[in-house]
Structure formats: structure tokens, C-alpha cells
Write an enzyme that holds these catalytic residues in place. Structure first.
Site, short mmCIF file in Angstrom:
data_model
loop_
_atom_site.label_atom_id
_atom_site.label_comp_id
_atom_site.label_asym_id
_atom_site.label_seq_id
_atom_site.Cartn_x
_atom_site.Cartn_y
_atom_site.Cartn_z
N SER A 98 3.40 0.55 3.03
CA SER A 98 2.89 0.32 4.32
C SER A 98 3.84 0.59 5.47
CB SER A 98 2.85 -1.10 4.27
OG SER A 98 2.24 -1.47 5.67
N ASP A 213 -8.63 -1.27 1.66
CA ASP A 213 -7.56 -1.59 2.59
C ASP A 213 -8.02 -1.96 4.11
OD1 ASP A 213 -5.16 -1.73 4.06
OD2 ASP A 213 -4.00 -0.29 3.00
N HIS A 241 -4.49 -3.67 0.40
CA HIS A 241 -3.47 -3.19 0.80
C HIS A 241 -2.29 -3.58 0.02
CE1 HIS A 241 -0.83 -1.72 4.03
NE2 HIS A 241 -0.09 -2.59 4.18
#
Length: 261
Positions: A98, A213, A241
Site C-alpha cells: 500500500s 481491493d 487490500h
């Protein structure tokens, strides 16, 4: 083995170094607003396979010091560079999840890939991070009801079912951060872009992304694949995610295979 690395006067980063005698080194950079502990289910497995695994808590997060400043891609990449130099790391695989993926991209472009033999981007928040609308919502909630914000992050993070105890554990990881650093990184994700960094990446790059996601859309992974030469994209069909947990066996095996190619 946990240790602290000084990155500037009064600022020390916490570094977890597991299996220092491992034959190949993997450096993990966590996502917002978590810590190196998000990779527990990698650290449980990969060191036993012979890998040295290093988890770094960014400034402001996890067990690291929490200064009021330094929350931009350049400074966060500089912090990683100091850790790499202090530990004398070379020929390592850099894994970023991320926002950690964004920091990894900036590290590789800013330092010409110093020490990095391979790059792994996991649900990376790049080339853009949050939309202004999402960022402003997170920013308002962080500054007014951070536990509520973190609960919403937890609820939207995973595609697969998570147990109540796991949800609480994950929730608490986010609350280890300081409020000001949590907010500052939201601003960074809103205002800083990484488009100019992508053509500068030349190391072999593995891009993995959950197709469900809700935090960073899968389309961004496709864009990264298009713009980063010598990259491959592997979709994770049963993840949101958090593929590092949701499809941990597949991720761990894929990571080992990529490193040994």
C-alpha cells in the site's frame, strides 16, 4: 531481534530483524496506518525457509519514534536508505504494501535502486494514493475520531471473512501510530504523486493486487504494470487490500519463487 536505527537527531526507527543469518534478505515496508507486525504471517514462514526478513516501522508508526515532521515520500525514503546503510544491506528484495509500496517506489527512484535486486509491490498506493474526497474524509475522522476511522479501515480492508479477534488485533495495529503522523500521511497520499518515479525503476518488479481491493483499485496495479518496465502483474482473485493475509500461502510461495528466479 528488534533494534533501533537513528535516522536523524532524536528520531529512531524500530527494525525487526528475523533470521539474520538467512541466505537471502527481504525488507518489508508496511502500509498506512499499520506497522511491521502486519507481516506476521510472512515472518512465521519465510525465515524457516532460509530467508532473512527485516520489518521497518516508519517514523510515526508502530514502535518507531513519532516526530511532528518528516511525513513525505522523500524523507520516508531517506529513512529507509539510512536503515539499509546502517545494516549494510545489499542484494535484497524490497517489499512494500500500500503506502509502503509508494515509499518503496520513491526509494528505488531516488537512490537508483541502491541495494535492491528485486521489487515487490503489494496493493501499492501508486501512482496516486487517495482521491481528494477519500483523503479529506479520512483526515477529518483522524483528527476527530481516530478509532472510528481505524474501524472503518479495518472493515473495508479485507474481502474474506475475518474473525472478531483478528479484527481487534488489526484495529490495534493502526492505533499504535500517532494521530499527527496518521493525518500527515493522509495528506501525503492526497497531494503527492509518483508518475515521474515509475520510468526510473529498472529492477525486476512483481506487482500483486487483490481484485476486490476497495482501498486502492486494481486498475492502479494495471497502470503500474504498464509504466514499470520489466514488471509482471499477478492478480489475487480472493483478496481485497490484505492479500498478505487473505491469500498468504499463495503470496508466500510466489514471493519465494520470484526471489529465486
Amino acid at each position: 531481534m528488534g533494534t533501533f536505527v537513528n535516522v536523524e537527531p532524536g528520531v529512531n526507527l524500530y527494525v525487526e530483524d528475523i533470521n539474520p543469518g538467512g541466505s537471502k534478505t527481504i525488507v518489508f515496508i508496511h502500509g498506512w496506518p499499520l506497522s511491521h507486525k502486519q507481516f506476521e504471517y510472512q515472518f512465521d514462514v519465510l525465515p524457516a525457509m532460509g530467508y532473512r526478513c527485516i520489518g521497518i516501522d516508519w517514523r510515526g508508526f508502530g514502535n518507531s519514534d513519532k516526530p511532528m515532521s518528516g511525513y513525505n515520500y522523500d524523507r520516508l525514503a531517506d529513512d529507509i536508505r539510512i536503515v539499509v546503510g546502517t545494516l549494510q544491506l545489499h542484494d535484497f528484495t524490497l517489499v512494500g504494501h500500500s503506502t509502503g509500496g509508494s515509499i518503496a517506489i520513491r526509494y528505488v527512484s531516488r537512490y537508483n535502486g541502491y541495494g535492491v535486486s528485486k521489487l515487490v509491490l503489494v496493493d501499492a498506493a501508486a501512482p496516486i494514493g487517495f482521491t481528494p474526497e477519500t483523503a479529506n474524509k479520512f483526515l477529518h475522522e483522524t483528527l476527530n475520531d481516530r478509532p472510528k476511522m481505524m474501524r472503518e479501515v479495518t472493515d473495508s480492508f479485507f474481502f474474506q471473512y475475518i474473525s472478531a479477534p483478528f479484527s481487534e488485533w488489526f484495529f490495534q495495529l493502526g492505533l499504535q501510530a500517532a494521530g499527527w503522523s496518521t493525518a500527515a500521511v493522509v495528506v501525503m497520499l492526497r497531494d503527492e504523486k509518483l508518475d515521474a518515479d515509475l520510468p526510473l525503476i529498472s529492477v525486476p518488479t512483481l506487482i500483486v493486487h487483490g481484485i476486490h481491493d476497495k482501498v486502492i483499485p486494481f486498475q492502479q496495479a494495471q497502470e503500474l504494470h504498464h509504466k514499470i518496465r520489466n514488471s509482471q502483474l499477478v492478480p489475487f482473485y480472493y483478496s481485497g487490500h490484505g492479500l498478505f493475509w487473505e491469500e498468504r500461502d499463495k503470496f508466500n510461495q510466489l514471493l519465494g519463487h520470484f526471489i529465486n528466479q
